[in-house]
Design a protein around this motif. Sequence first.
Motif, PDB file in Angstrom:
ATOM      1  N   HIS A 134       0.797  -1.062   0.049  1.00 26.49           N
ATOM      2  CA  HIS A 134       0.019  -0.058  -0.120  1.00 26.49           C
ATOM      3  C   HIS A 134       0.844   1.249   0.052  1.00 26.49           C
ATOM      4  CE1 HIS A 134      -3.553  -2.495   1.024  1.00 26.49           C
ATOM      5  NE2 HIS A 134      -2.820  -3.003   1.890  1.00 26.49           N
ATOM      6  N   THR A 135       0.772   2.232  -0.662  1.00 33.43           N
ATOM      7  CA  THR A 135       1.324   3.358  -0.806  1.00 33.43           C
ATOM      8  C   THR A 135       0.365   4.640  -0.617  1.00 33.43           C
ATOM      9  OG1 THR A 135       0.946   3.512  -3.232  1.00 33.43           O
ATOM     10  CG2 THR A 135       2.986   2.414  -2.575  1.00 33.43           C
ATOM     11  N   ASP A 136       1.191   5.592  -0.095  1.00 37.74           N
ATOM     12  CA  ASP A 136       0.580   6.831   0.143  1.00 37.74           C
ATOM     13  C   ASP A 136      -0.954   6.971   0.973  1.00 37.74           C
ATOM     14  OD1 ASP A 136       0.230   9.734  -0.032  1.00 37.74           O
ATOM     15  OD2 ASP A 136      -1.241   9.628  -1.889  1.00 37.74           O
ATOM     16  N   GLN A 137      -0.562   6.018   2.096  1.00 40.24           N
ATOM     17  CA  GLN A 137      -1.636   5.890   3.031  1.00 40.24           C
ATOM     18  C   GLN A 137      -1.525   6.857   4.132  1.00 40.24           C
ATOM     19  OE1 GLN A 137      -3.825   2.930   2.464  1.00 40.24           O
ATOM     20  NE2 GLN A 137      -2.978   3.323   0.469  1.00 40.24           N
ATOM     21  N   ASP A 164      14.357   2.971  12.534  1.00 37.76           N
ATOM     22  CA  ASP A 164      14.357   2.536  11.102  1.00 37.76           C
ATOM     23  C   ASP A 164      13.385   2.272  10.243  1.00 37.76           C
ATOM     24  OD1 ASP A 164      17.042   2.982  11.643  1.00 37.76           O
ATOM     25  OD2 ASP A 164      17.463   0.649  11.784  1.00 37.76           O
ATOM     26  N   THR A 165      12.014   1.813  10.770  1.00 40.82           N
ATOM     27  CA  THR A 165      10.778   1.443  10.017  1.00 40.82           C
ATOM     28  C   THR A 165      10.189   2.920  10.023  1.00 40.82           C
ATOM     29  OG1 THR A 165      10.755  -0.624  11.023  1.00 40.82           O
ATOM     30  CG2 THR A 165       8.687   0.333  10.149  1.00 40.82           C
ATOM     31  N   LEU A 166      10.125   3.696  10.860  1.00 42.83           N
ATOM     32  CA  LEU A 166       9.532   5.126  10.673  1.00 42.83           C
ATOM     33  C   LEU A 166      10.016   5.719   9.608  1.00 42.83           C
ATOM     34  CD1 LEU A 166       8.123   5.994  14.466  1.00 42.83           C
ATOM     35  CD2 LEU A 166       6.765   4.905  12.619  1.00 42.83           C
ATOM     36  N   THR A 167      11.229   5.893   9.828  1.00 47.81           N
ATOM     37  CA  THR A 167      12.109   6.726   8.876  1.00 47.81           C
ATOM     38  C   THR A 167      11.745   6.225   7.193  1.00 47.81           C
ATOM     39  OG1 THR A 167      13.886   6.755  10.130  1.00 47.81           O
ATOM     40  CG2 THR A 167      14.397   7.209   8.013  1.00 47.81           C
ATOM     41  N   ALA A 168      11.598   4.899   6.983  1.00 49.03           N
ATOM     42  CA  ALA A 168      11.288   4.452   5.731  1.00 49.03           C
ATOM     43  C   ALA A 168       9.816   4.771   5.525  1.00 49.03           C
ATOM     44  CB  ALA A 168      11.556   3.016   5.607  1.00 49.03           C
ATOM     45  N   LEU A 169       8.959   4.638   6.466  1.00 51.05           N
ATOM     46  CA  LEU A 169       7.459   4.678   6.384  1.00 51.05           C
ATOM     47  C   LEU A 169       7.293   6.328   5.764  1.00 51.05           C
ATOM     48  CD1 LEU A 169       6.018   2.486   8.875  1.00 51.05           C
ATOM     49  CD2 LEU A 169       5.908   1.897   6.408  1.00 51.05           C
ATOM     50  N   ALA A 170       8.020   7.092   6.679  1.00 46.07           N
ATOM     51  CA  ALA A 170       7.856   8.637   6.357  1.00 46.07           C
ATOM     52  C   ALA A 170       7.962   9.316   5.101  1.00 46.07           C
ATOM     53  CB  ALA A 170       8.509   9.462   7.499  1.00 46.07           C
ATOM     54  N   ASP A 171       8.815   8.358   4.323  1.00 43.66           N
ATOM     55  CA  ASP A 171       9.112   9.069   3.038  1.00 43.66           C
ATOM     56  C   ASP A 171       7.924   8.614   2.078  1.00 43.66           C
ATOM     57  OD1 ASP A 171      11.580   9.848   3.601  1.00 43.66           O
ATOM     58  OD2 ASP A 171      12.547   7.879   2.908  1.00 43.66           O
ATOM     59  N   ARG A 172       7.142   7.868   2.260  1.00 46.63           N
ATOM     60  CA  ARG A 172       6.036   7.479   1.417  1.00 46.63           C
ATOM     61  C   ARG A 172       4.553   7.301   1.922  1.00 46.63           C
ATOM     62  NH1 ARG A 172       9.381   2.667   1.680  1.00 46.63           N
ATOM     63  NH2 ARG A 172       8.341   0.883   2.647  1.00 46.63           N
ATOM     64  N   HIS A 173       4.568   7.823   3.075  1.00 50.74           N
ATOM     65  CA  HIS A 173       2.902   7.823   3.953  1.00 50.74           C
ATOM     66  C   HIS A 173       2.774   8.815   4.775  1.00 50.74           C
ATOM     67  CE1 HIS A 173       2.163   3.778   2.377  1.00 50.74           C
ATOM     68  NE2 HIS A 173       3.372   3.298   2.897  1.00 50.74           N
ATOM     69  N   HIS A 174       1.557   9.237   5.123  1.00 49.18           N
ATOM     70  CA  HIS A 174       1.316  10.288   6.037  1.00 49.18           C
ATOM     71  C   HIS A 174       1.180   9.595   7.542  1.00 49.18           C
ATOM     72  CE1 HIS A 174       0.242  12.742   2.544  1.00 49.18           C
ATOM     73  NE2 HIS A 174      -0.403  11.726   2.248  1.00 49.18           N
ATOM     74  N   LEU A 175       2.241  10.116   8.318  1.00 50.70           N
ATOM     75  CA  LEU A 175       2.300   9.443   9.759  1.00 50.70           C
ATOM     76  C   LEU A 175       1.678  10.223  10.901  1.00 50.70           C
ATOM     77  CD1 LEU A 175       5.854   8.025   9.653  1.00 50.70           C
ATOM     78  CD2 LEU A 175       3.738   7.087   8.632  1.00 50.70           C
ATOM     79  N   LEU A 176       0.784   9.698  11.556  1.00 49.69           N
ATOM     80  CA  LEU A 176       0.232  10.252  12.756  1.00 49.69           C
ATOM     81  C   LEU A 176       0.476   9.608  14.068  1.00 49.69           C
ATOM     82  CD1 LEU A 176      -3.314  11.337  11.107  1.00 49.69           C
ATOM     83  CD2 LEU A 176      -1.484  12.714  11.484  1.00 49.69           C
ATOM     84  N   LEU A 177       0.242  10.368  15.136  1.00 48.85           N
ATOM     85  CA  LEU A 177       0.416   9.494  16.514  1.00 48.85           C
ATOM     86  C   LEU A 177      -0.816   9.822  17.087  1.00 48.85           C
ATOM     87  CD1 LEU A 177       3.592   9.125  18.611  1.00 48.85           C
ATOM     88  CD2 LEU A 177       1.467   9.613  19.695  1.00 48.85           C
ATOM     89  N   LEU A 178      -1.519   8.684  17.801  1.00 50.02           N
ATOM     90  CA  LEU A 178      -2.573   8.909  18.643  1.00 50.02           C
ATOM     91  C   LEU A 178      -2.405   7.872  19.853  1.00 50.02           C
ATOM     92  CD1 LEU A 178      -5.528   9.783  19.066  1.00 50.02           C
ATOM     93  CD2 LEU A 178      -6.205   7.385  17.773  1.00 50.02           C
ATOM     94  N   THR A 179      -2.311   8.748  21.033  1.00 45.49           N
ATOM     95  CA  THR A 179      -1.958   8.013  22.336  1.00 45.49           C
ATOM     96  C   THR A 179      -3.021   8.718  23.328  1.00 45.49           C
ATOM     97  OG1 THR A 179      -0.488   7.659  24.131  1.00 45.49           O
ATOM     98  CG2 THR A 179      -0.267   9.916  22.953  1.00 45.49           C
ATOM     99  N   LEU A 183       6.154  -4.087   9.020  1.00 45.37           N
ATOM    100  CA  LEU A 183       5.045  -3.219   8.312  1.00 45.37           C
ATOM    101  C   LEU A 183       5.793  -2.726   7.034  1.00 45.37           C
ATOM    102  CD1 LEU A 183       4.423  -0.582  11.370  1.00 45.37           C
ATOM    103  CD2 LEU A 183       2.958  -1.813  10.022  1.00 45.37           C
ATOM    104  N   LEU A 184       7.040  -2.980   6.785  1.00 45.56           N
ATOM    105  CA  LEU A 184       7.768  -2.540   5.668  1.00 45.56           C
ATOM    106  C   LEU A 184       7.443  -3.578   4.584  1.00 45.56           C
ATOM    107  CD1 LEU A 184      11.027  -1.386   6.935  1.00 45.56           C
ATOM    108  CD2 LEU A 184       9.293   0.163   6.069  1.00 45.56           C
ATOM    109  N   ARG A 185       6.906  -4.538   4.640  1.00 49.85           N
ATOM    110  CA  ARG A 185       6.465  -5.589   3.756  1.00 49.85           C
ATOM    111  C   ARG A 185       5.080  -5.251   3.164  1.00 49.85           C
ATOM    112  NH1 ARG A 185       6.519 -10.844   7.160  1.00 49.85           N
ATOM    113  NH2 ARG A 185       5.217 -11.244   5.579  1.00 49.85           N
ATOM    114  N   HIS A 186       4.196  -4.370   3.884  1.00 52.58           N
ATOM    115  CA  HIS A 186       3.053  -3.966   3.343  1.00 52.58           C
ATOM    116  C   HIS A 186       2.602  -2.559   3.084  1.00 52.58           C
ATOM    117  CE1 HIS A 186       1.467  -8.090   4.951  1.00 52.58           C
ATOM    118  NE2 HIS A 186       2.492  -7.768   5.975  1.00 52.58           N
ATOM    119  N   PHE A 187       3.738  -1.607   3.460  1.00 55.32           N
ATOM    120  CA  PHE A 187       3.298  -0.116   3.493  1.00 55.32           C
ATOM    121  C   PHE A 187       4.830   0.174   2.853  1.00 55.32           C
ATOM    122  CE2 PHE A 187       0.462  -1.476   6.581  1.00 55.32           C
ATOM    123  CZ  PHE A 187      -0.456  -0.930   6.265  1.00 55.32           C
TER     124      PHE A 187
END
Length: 228
Positions: free
Chosen positions: A2-5, A109-124, A224-228
């Motif tokens: 999945h890209t641009d999620q 490392d995973t967040l670094t890679a994901l941030a290049d191709r997705h919009h990341l939010l944090l909810l706590t 996560l990197l296998r799917h996003f």
Amino acid sequence: MHTDQTLIFDADDTLWENNVLFERVIDGFLAWVAAPEERDRARTVLDGIEAANSAALGYGAAVFRQSLADCLRQLNDGRTPTPAEQAGIDDLLAPLSDRRVELIPGVADTLTALADRHHLLLLTKGDQDEQRGKVERSTIDHHFRGVHIVAEKSVDTYRQLTADLGLDPDRTWMIGNSPKSDIAPAHRAGLRTVFIPHEHTWVLEHEDLDPDQATLRLGAFPELLRHF
């Protein structure tokens, strides 16, 4: 892939260790207040008190301190803890004041890679100051386009966040370790979900999941990197 999620991440026990710190305090508390044969009963009492206090007072170290004092009072037939006993509780809680944040392996490392191709939010969820402090000390906060700290994660929480940010539910994923707070309510709100179990997930966050509530079930964060 999945890209641009939009990927929404839980924090405690998804991005960094949290509940294991509380479990260590509980182990010390039970060893102090209950004989070995009474520890299971004492833990059941404490779990009930924590459930009631979290519903009424919220989450965090201060509420946990109150729960330990309430448990000691109940185990002692209603006797108010002495100043020495309260000091003993505070000594047990001292490690929780450690300002370090221990990231779960692979998160940075995973967040670094994901941030290049997705919009990341944090909810706590939890105490605003306490959670904000952990986010700031985590060294990964720069990856998130928004940090949202709420009192509770309910179906309405996810619906409101989706509406406020104009998110597309079909392209929005909630990622977390808690069936009760991260997966079930997000699914009911129409989002997609990624369940990453943690062996130390708080007992009050356990809940049986229907087969369809977790869109993905992963064994470790880097998957996560296998799917996003």
